[in-house]
Motif scaffolding. Structure first.
Motif, short mmCIF file in Angstrom:
data_model
loop_
_atom_site.label_atom_id
_atom_site.label_comp_id
_atom_site.label_asym_id
_atom_site.label_seq_id
_atom_site.Cartn_x
_atom_site.Cartn_y
_atom_site.Cartn_z
N GLY A 187 -13.68 0.87 40.65
CA GLY A 187 -12.64 0.05 40.35
C GLY A 187 -11.81 0.67 38.94
O GLY A 187 -10.86 0.23 38.51
N LEU A 188 -12.10 2.02 38.75
CA LEU A 188 -11.77 2.85 37.64
C LEU A 188 -10.35 3.46 38.19
O LEU A 188 -10.42 3.76 39.28
CB LEU A 188 -12.56 3.85 37.13
N THR A 189 -9.62 3.73 37.27
CA THR A 189 -8.08 4.35 37.47
C THR A 189 -8.28 5.61 36.62
O THR A 189 -9.13 6.00 35.74
CB THR A 189 -7.03 3.61 36.94
N SER A 190 -7.31 6.47 36.91
CA SER A 190 -7.17 7.85 36.19
C SER A 190 -7.18 7.74 34.79
O SER A 190 -7.51 8.30 34.08
CB SER A 190 -6.11 8.95 36.64
N ASP A 191 -6.20 6.47 34.30
CA ASP A 191 -6.15 6.38 32.57
C ASP A 191 -7.56 5.98 32.13
O ASP A 191 -7.68 6.30 30.89
CB ASP A 191 -5.29 5.27 32.50
N LEU A 192 -8.22 5.20 32.76
CA LEU A 192 -9.62 4.52 32.34
C LEU A 192 -10.58 5.91 32.11
O LEU A 192 -11.17 6.00 31.36
CB LEU A 192 -9.93 3.54 33.09
N MET A 193 -10.52 6.77 33.14
CA MET A 193 -11.30 7.88 33.47
C MET A 193 -11.10 8.81 32.03
O MET A 193 -11.89 9.36 31.46
CB MET A 193 -11.20 8.81 34.73
N THR A 194 -9.64 9.01 31.96
CA THR A 194 -9.31 9.82 30.80
C THR A 194 -9.69 9.45 29.55
O THR A 194 -10.20 10.18 28.64
CB THR A 194 -7.61 10.08 30.83
N THR A 195 -9.80 8.05 29.33
CA THR A 195 -10.02 7.44 28.19
C THR A 195 -11.44 7.45 27.97
O THR A 195 -11.90 7.95 26.79
CB THR A 195 -9.74 5.92 28.26
N GLN A 196 -12.24 7.52 28.97
CA GLN A 196 -13.77 7.41 28.85
C GLN A 196 -14.30 8.77 28.52
O GLN A 196 -15.06 9.12 27.41
CB GLN A 196 -14.45 7.22 30.29
N PHE A 197 -13.56 9.88 29.06
CA PHE A 197 -13.97 11.33 28.46
C PHE A 197 -13.36 11.36 27.33
O PHE A 197 -14.03 12.16 26.70
CB PHE A 197 -13.48 12.24 29.65
N ASN A 198 -12.34 11.14 26.82
CA ASN A 198 -11.70 11.65 25.60
C ASN A 198 -12.48 10.75 24.49
O ASN A 198 -12.25 11.31 23.37
CB ASN A 198 -10.06 11.60 25.52
N THR A 199 -13.03 9.53 24.55
CA THR A 199 -13.39 8.96 23.74
C THR A 199 -15.08 9.21 23.63
O THR A 199 -15.63 8.44 23.00
CB THR A 199 -13.32 7.31 23.61
N GLN A 200 -15.66 10.30 24.24
CA GLN A 200 -16.70 10.59 24.68
C GLN A 200 -17.88 9.65 25.01
O GLN A 200 -18.93 9.55 24.66
CB GLN A 200 -17.34 11.01 23.18
N SER A 201 -17.29 8.60 25.98
CA SER A 201 -18.34 7.53 26.45
C SER A 201 -18.67 8.05 27.75
O SER A 201 -19.66 7.68 28.15
CB SER A 201 -17.41 6.29 26.95
N ALA A 202 -18.12 9.06 28.15
CA ALA A 202 -18.50 9.81 29.63
C ALA A 202 -18.62 11.39 29.19
O ALA A 202 -17.86 11.80 28.49
CB ALA A 202 -17.72 9.45 30.46
N ALA A 203 -19.57 11.97 29.84
CA ALA A 203 -19.92 13.54 29.49
C ALA A 203 -19.17 14.47 30.58
O ALA A 203 -19.22 15.48 30.22
CB ALA A 203 -21.29 13.76 29.73
N ILE A 204 -18.83 14.11 31.69
CA ILE A 204 -18.11 14.76 32.74
C ILE A 204 -16.89 14.05 33.36
O ILE A 204 -17.01 13.08 33.77
CB ILE A 204 -18.99 15.21 33.65
#
Length: 429
Positions: free
Chosen positions: A259-276
């Protein structure tokens, strides 16, 4: 498709550049009204001009072009993912803009064939601009009949970004290069409350990563066959799907990735909620400095028996090109001035330095203010490049493949069902 452009024909060419979006303020009707027939007004239709990467540089370049050509007005029309649909509406009314800046994907694949845009090879050569273009870009933009669909401009590297600080926090000693290492790293990250691989499983970013992983066991020719025909029944394709399912069900991807989108993906990585994350150049350019300092770029980890000897990345030279419309041919002198300006080394350098864009044109300029973009450019022989399927997927299958991608990223969906979803995307379109 060789018939003249008709509403039925061109609207059947595909369903959008990416996932369906709500039309912005500039609708098809307003675009038809906006396309100026004044011979002293050049009408350019672009995705640049709002928040798209490179927009400030593009707008500044337009201002400079206007100052250098005081007798020529430039009208800039802006759309997002619906640009292709809006352009087609204007073309059906014969009110289309003169130049279109968009990528080669989905609907746009059919434009030259149906006369919505023209073959620009003669202009490229006649204006002496061929040597400015990378040979790989010319090849990518040339169709099976030898027609050059557009003047190549933006390119992109598409590596995997690894947040070294988060990996260290989880006790992951090295960037994973194998599937087993990636699974082990994902378990350690989850134990620390960190999402492993974030991905837009509900849009084009998930589609591209899925295609990349499926190609683990495919040669370039085999991948071209699979994505041209929708036949994912070969041993290599089935092996790639199995590998994807193994990684997914081992928890490699972020929760509810489907259910994730490119914007949510970018936000997760840039806020360090995700590592890769799988990050094209424009995404790498947006990584905040405090995150970029401890981020490394590399390839996607391989499985035993892979067709590649190094972790894989995607790369494309078809991100944005300058297409010339039939109306543009009537203003070809103005179009030539505009394209010569956009191809000038100084203009190209500004996009690289100010916006961190990779270019399909030759340039010695380096993205010094965008270290991850520059690092991706330097990967070279350390990674193996797999096929970006965009120019091989039939336009009518592009949007159904997004739906199939979301199905594929749903935990518990078997490899057999993933393959069926992919193949159905071709049959149902």
């Amino acid at each position: 498709m060789h018939s003249p452009l008709t509403r039925r024909g061109i609207l059947a060419a595909g369903s959008g550049l990416a996932a369906a979006t709500v039309l912005p303020a500039l609708s098809g009707c307003s675009l038809v009204a906006a396309a100026d027939s004044d011979p002293d007004t050049l009408v350019v239709h672009s995705q640049l001009g709002t928040t798209a990467p490179g927009s400030p540089t593009y707008l500044a370049s337009l201002d400079r072009f206007r100052k250098e050509n005081p007798g020529l007005k430039v009208k800039n029309l802006i759309n997002g993912d619906d640009l292709a649909q809006v352009y087609e509406t204007s073309r059906l009314a014969r009110k289309e803009p003169d130049v279109v800046m968009v990528n080669l994907y989905d609907k746009t694949l059919a434009w030259t064939d149906v006369g919505a845009t023209v073959d620009v090879k003669g202009y490229l050569d006649g204006w002496g601009l061929r040597e400015r273009v990378r040979p790989e870009a010319l090849s990518a933009w040339t169709d099976a009949k030898g027609r050059l669909r557009a003047f190549p401009y933006f390119a992109t590297n598409w590596p995997i970004a690894y947040n070294r600080a988060l990996l260290d926090r989880a006790g992951v000693d090295a960037i994973p290069t194998t599937g087993d290492e990636l699974i082990a790293a994902s378990r350690k990250l989850r134990a620390k409350g960190i999402a492993p691989v974030t991905v837009g499983g509900n849009d084009w970013t998930g589609q591209k990563l899925l295609a990349q992983i499926i190609q683990t066991f495919l040669t370039e020719d085999e991948a071209r066959h699979a994505y041209s025909t929708g036949d994912f029944g070969s041993r290599g394709a089935r092996g790639g799907i199995d590998y994807f399912v193994t990684l997914r069900d081992a928890g490699v991807f972020a929760d509810k990735a489907q259910g994730l989108t490119s914007d949510l993906m970018t936000t997760q990585f840039n806020t360090q909620s995700a590592a890769i994350e799988s990050a094209m150049s424009s995404a790498l350019a947006k990584v905040p400095e405090e995150v970029a300092r401890h981020t490394e770029v590399g390839g996607w980890p391989l499985a035993d028996g892979a067709a590649h000897d190094k972790p894989t990345i995607l790369r494309t030279y078809t991100l944005i090109g300058f297409w010339i419309s039939p109306n543009g041919v009537k203003k070809i002198d103005a179009v030539e001035k505009f394209l010569r300006f956009m191809y000038h080394p100084d203009t190209v350098s500004r996009f690289i330095k100010e916006s961190g864009r990779d270019m399909a044109l030759r340039s010695d300029t380096v993205s010094t203010d965008f270290p991850l973009v520059a690092a991706a450019q330097r990967l070279g022989a350390g990674v193996s490049q797999v096929l970006l399927p965009d120019v091989y997927v039939p336009p009518v299958a592009a949007q159904p493949l997004i739906t199939a991608t979301s199905t594929s990223f749903t935990r518990g969906t078997s490899a057999t069902k993933v393959r069926a979803a992919l193949e159905t995307a071709y049959r149902s379109a």
